[in-house]
Design an enzyme around this catalytic site. Structure first.
Site, mmCIF file in Angstrom:
data_model
loop_
_atom_site.group_PDB
_atom_site.id
_atom_site.type_symbol
_atom_site.label_atom_id
_atom_site.label_comp_id
_atom_site.label_asym_id
_atom_site.label_seq_id
_atom_site.Cartn_x
_atom_site.Cartn_y
_atom_site.Cartn_z
ATOM 1 C CG ASP A 1 -2.216 0.734 0.992
ATOM 2 O OD1 ASP A 1 -2.165 1.954 0.791
ATOM 3 O OD2 ASP A 1 -3.282 0.079 0.970
ATOM 4 C CB THR B 1 -7.692 6.230 0.098
ATOM 5 O OG1 THR B 1 -7.439 5.011 -0.615
ATOM 6 C CG2 THR B 1 -7.887 7.364 -0.873
ATOM 7 C CE LYS C 1 1.572 9.447 -14.032
ATOM 8 N NZ LYS C 1 2.491 10.332 -13.307
ATOM 9 C CG ASN D 1 4.196 -1.692 -12.657
ATOM 10 O OD1 ASN D 1 4.897 -1.898 -13.653
ATOM 11 N ND2 ASN D 1 4.042 -0.497 -12.130
ATOM 12 C CE1 TYR E 1 -12.348 3.185 -8.704
ATOM 13 C CE2 TYR E 1 -14.567 3.099 -9.592
ATOM 14 C CZ TYR E 1 -13.601 2.618 -8.726
ATOM 15 O OH TYR E 1 -13.884 1.558 -7.887
ATOM 16 C CE LYS F 1 -10.755 0.011 -10.016
ATOM 17 N NZ LYS F 1 -10.071 -1.008 -9.216
ATOM 18 C CE1 TYR G 1 0.009 -7.204 -19.593
ATOM 19 C CE2 TYR G 1 1.526 -8.898 -18.867
ATOM 20 C CZ TYR G 1 1.275 -7.593 -19.227
ATOM 21 O OH TYR G 1 2.306 -6.689 -19.230
ATOM 22 C CD GLN H 1 0.792 -10.284 -26.396
ATOM 23 O OE1 GLN H 1 -0.128 -9.483 -26.482
ATOM 24 N NE2 GLN H 1 2.057 -9.940 -26.508
ATOM 25 N NE ARG I 1 -15.892 4.389 -0.626
ATOM 26 C CZ ARG I 1 -15.133 3.308 -0.667
ATOM 27 N NH1 ARG I 1 -15.441 2.332 -1.481
ATOM 28 N NH2 ARG I 1 -14.065 3.200 0.090
HETATM 29 P P1 NAD Z 1 -9.983 2.281 -0.438
HETATM 30 O O1 NAD Z 1 -9.741 3.631 -0.988
HETATM 31 O O2 NAD Z 1 -10.405 2.163 0.992
HETATM 32 O O3 NAD Z 1 -8.688 1.367 -0.599
HETATM 33 C C1 NAD Z 1 -7.794 1.483 -1.665
HETATM 34 C C2 NAD Z 1 -6.392 1.193 -1.137
HETATM 35 O O4 NAD Z 1 -5.464 1.253 -2.230
HETATM 36 C C3 NAD Z 1 -5.923 2.210 -0.106
HETATM 37 O O5 NAD Z 1 -5.317 1.552 0.984
HETATM 38 C C4 NAD Z 1 -4.908 3.045 -0.875
HETATM 39 O O6 NAD Z 1 -3.948 3.662 -0.041
HETATM 40 C C5 NAD Z 1 -4.333 2.012 -1.827
HETATM 41 N N1 NAD Z 1 -3.739 2.603 -3.042
HETATM 42 C C6 NAD Z 1 -4.311 3.481 -3.904
HETATM 43 N N2 NAD Z 1 -3.463 3.802 -4.897
HETATM 44 C C7 NAD Z 1 -2.336 3.084 -4.679
HETATM 45 C C8 NAD Z 1 -1.082 2.990 -5.344
HETATM 46 N N3 NAD Z 1 -0.816 3.706 -6.458
HETATM 47 N N4 NAD Z 1 -0.138 2.162 -4.830
HETATM 48 C C9 NAD Z 1 -0.370 1.453 -3.710
HETATM 49 N N5 NAD Z 1 -1.536 1.506 -3.026
HETATM 50 C C10 NAD Z 1 -2.505 2.321 -3.498
HETATM 51 O O7 NAD Z 1 -11.043 1.573 -1.393
HETATM 52 P P2 NAD Z 1 -11.824 0.184 -1.238
HETATM 53 O O8 NAD Z 1 -13.254 0.464 -1.065
HETATM 54 O O9 NAD Z 1 -11.130 -0.663 -0.238
HETATM 55 O O10 NAD Z 1 -11.634 -0.425 -2.692
HETATM 56 C C11 NAD Z 1 -10.638 -1.386 -2.970
HETATM 57 C C12 NAD Z 1 -10.712 -1.814 -4.419
HETATM 58 O O11 NAD Z 1 -11.994 -2.368 -4.701
HETATM 59 C C13 NAD Z 1 -10.513 -0.676 -5.417
HETATM 60 O O12 NAD Z 1 -9.717 -1.140 -6.487
HETATM 61 C C14 NAD Z 1 -11.898 -0.355 -5.893
HETATM 62 O O13 NAD Z 1 -11.906 0.138 -7.206
HETATM 63 C C15 NAD Z 1 -12.579 -1.708 -5.799
HETATM 64 N N6 NAD Z 1 -14.034 -1.528 -5.602
HETATM 65 C C16 NAD Z 1 -14.537 -1.180 -4.394
HETATM 66 C C17 NAD Z 1 -15.896 -0.984 -4.253
HETATM 67 C C18 NAD Z 1 -16.515 -0.619 -2.923
HETATM 68 O O14 NAD Z 1 -17.727 -0.405 -2.874
HETATM 69 N N7 NAD Z 1 -15.796 -0.584 -1.834
HETATM 70 C C19 NAD Z 1 -16.753 -1.120 -5.361
HETATM 71 C C20 NAD Z 1 -16.188 -1.441 -6.587
HETATM 72 C C21 NAD Z 1 -14.825 -1.667 -6.703
HETATM 73 N N1 UDP Z 2 -24.513 10.343 -2.424
HETATM 74 C C1 UDP Z 2 -25.362 11.208 -1.729
HETATM 75 N N2 UDP Z 2 -24.844 11.855 -0.648
HETATM 76 C C2 UDP Z 2 -23.562 11.687 -0.209
HETATM 77 C C3 UDP Z 2 -22.725 10.809 -0.932
HETATM 78 C C4 UDP Z 2 -23.232 10.152 -2.038
HETATM 79 O O1 UDP Z 2 -26.535 11.376 -2.068
HETATM 80 O O2 UDP Z 2 -23.183 12.325 0.807
HETATM 81 C C5 UDP Z 2 -25.087 9.608 -3.576
HETATM 82 C C6 UDP Z 2 -24.274 9.703 -4.856
HETATM 83 O O3 UDP Z 2 -24.619 10.866 -5.584
HETATM 84 C C7 UDP Z 2 -24.654 8.409 -5.545
HETATM 85 C C8 UDP Z 2 -24.868 7.420 -4.400
HETATM 86 O O4 UDP Z 2 -25.100 8.234 -3.246
HETATM 87 O O5 UDP Z 2 -25.878 8.572 -6.238
HETATM 88 C C9 UDP Z 2 -23.674 6.512 -4.147
HETATM 89 O O6 UDP Z 2 -22.536 7.322 -4.047
HETATM 90 P P1 UDP Z 2 -21.099 6.787 -3.601
HETATM 91 O O7 UDP Z 2 -20.179 7.973 -3.649
HETATM 92 O O8 UDP Z 2 -21.186 6.054 -2.320
HETATM 93 O O9 UDP Z 2 -20.688 5.690 -4.677
HETATM 94 P P2 UDP Z 2 -20.899 5.524 -6.260
HETATM 95 O O10 UDP Z 2 -21.821 4.368 -6.352
HETATM 96 O O11 UDP Z 2 -21.467 6.766 -6.849
HETATM 97 O O12 UDP Z 2 -19.531 5.228 -6.764
#
Ligand code: NAD
Ligand code: UDP
Length: 314
Positions: free
Chosen positions: A36, A40, A94, A102, A148, A152, A162, A165, A189
């Site tokens: 990490d 965040t 990035k 990587n 984002y 993704k 990957y 290939q 969120r």
């Molecule tokens: P989060 O922000 O709590 O955790 C992300 C972690 O990645 C953090 O610890 C951050 O420091 C680390 N990180 C970010 N950029 C980095 C980098 N360049 N190098 C090393 N570490 C890095 O988010 P989360 O909710 O735990 O989400 C984790 C993963 O799951 C993400 O990839 C997110 O896209 C995916 N995801 C989460 C949700 C959800 O609802 N929580 C939904 C869809 C996808």
């Molecule tokens: N949202 C909201 N109030 C907040 C934060 C989010 O009404 O304080 C709404 C946002 O506009 C979206 C939904 O809640 O419609 C979910 O938002 P979130 O940021 O949790 O995740 P998303 O699914 O949009 O990635």
């Protein structure tokens, strides 16, 4: 290390989902490498694991290559909150692209299986409802969410290239909104915002009219799904949706949280962010069939646990 013990890397392991996954893997006696850069994530999420002999913390930014022996990689590193990922969009993209390359290179060299934490966001503002894995999505490539969701999407492309290939063993999961303890207080969120606002009697900020929907999955259910997918047969590569199909409007979420916290907060309505998806609900038929997985905890029960967690922080 015992013969059965695997070296399992969790990128983003100090984040919300990553820290739950690390905890579960440590309990299962795997050798866990938590990588990490703390953009965040937080040390507090994993501090109880630091004394475990089968847990290692590597402070490393995923945009830089790293090579070390591993058997499995869960690639979770990337901020997931719209507020967080839009605060430095170039860094986000990035992380999504260079990070994926990587980690795929590492998987190739180490002969490891790699799982990508993709997202429901790749479906954009969906025109198909509920969303199935064969839906290609409706995203805006130049909007504020693109760092984002397009990041993704391209990461998924890299995984499949990957796979074709380089014959890398891949797994792709599309995670739908997940919540629970260890979300950051200031994460931005909806669930963490509403719970913190309710517990501190601040106004509850509803973006738009509150008629947008999401489907919320409790973190323990999601963790189980990730582990099942990683350990599924090599020929099941996904993408597979993981989420709770119980769809609910944001206004209903606010009312439920007010009830459960017995809060006196008022609801206030703010502008809806650009490109905010209108509806979201996973079709989890594939996960049920191939992973024998489905969520077990409903929103009310999950929220009660989440509220208890936030009470300890406030
Ligand atoms: P989060 O922000 O709590 O955790 C992300 C972690 O990645 C953090 O610890 C951050 O420091 C680390 N990180 C970010 N950029 C980095 C980098 N360049 N190098 C090393 N570490 C890095 O988010 P989360 O909710 O735990 O989400 C984790 C993963 O799951 C993400 O990839 C997110 O896209 C995916 N995801 C989460 C949700 C959800 O609802 N929580 C939904 C869809 C996808
Ligand atoms: N949202 C909201 N109030 C907040 C934060 C989010 O009404 O304080 C709404 C946002 O506009 C979206 C939904 O809640 O419609 C979910 O938002 P979130 O940021 O949790 O995740 P998303 O699914 O949009 O990635």
């Amino acid at each position: 290390m015992s013969n059965k013990q695997k070296r399992v890397m969790v990128t983003g392991g100090a984040g919300f989902l990553g820290s739950h996954l690390c905890e579960r893997l440590v309990k299962e006696s795997q050798h866990v490498l938590c990588l990490d850069n703390f953009i965040t994530g937080s040390k507090a999420n994993i501090k109880h694991l630091l004394n475990e002999t089968n847990f290692e913390l590597l402070q490393h930014d995923l945009v830089n290559p790293i090579i070390l022996p591993v058997d499995q990689i869960y690639n979770l590193a990337c901020p997931a909150s719209p507020v967080q990922y839009q605060s430095n969009p170039i860094k986000t993209i990035k992380t999504n692209l260079l990070g994926a390359i990587n980690m795929l290179e590492l998987a190739k060299k180490a002969n490891a299986t790699i799982l990508q934490a993709s997202t429901s966001e790749i479906y954009g503002d969906p025109t198909m409802h509920p969303q199935k894995e064969d839906y290609w999505g409706n995203t805006n490539p130049i909007g504020p969410r693109a760092c984002y969701d397009e990041g993704k999407r391209c990461a998924e492309t890299l995984f499949f290239d990957y796979y074709r290939q380089a014959k890398t063993r891949i797994k792709v999961v599309r995670i739908f909104n997940t919540y629970g303890p260890k979300m950051d207080l200031n994460d931005g969120r909806v669930i963490s915002n509403f719970v913190v606002q309710a517990l501190t009697n601040q106004d509850i900020t509803i973006y738009g009219k509150g008629n947008h929907t999401r489907s919320f999955c409790y973190v323990d259910d999601l963790t189980e799904g990730l582990i099942r997918m990683m350990n599924s047969p090599d020929n099941f590569i996904g993408p597979v949706n993981l989420g709770n199909p119980d769809e609910i409007s944001i206004l209903e979420v606010a009312k439920l949280i007010l009830r459960l916290t017995q809060s006196k907060s008022n609801l206030i309505f703010r502008d809806l962010p650009q490109d905010d998806p209108g509806r979201r609900q996973p079709d989890i038929g594939l996960a049920k069939e191939r992973l024998d997985w489905q969520p077990t905890l409903n929103l009310k029960k999950g929220l009660i646990q989440t509220i208890e967690y936030f009470k300890t922080l406030l």
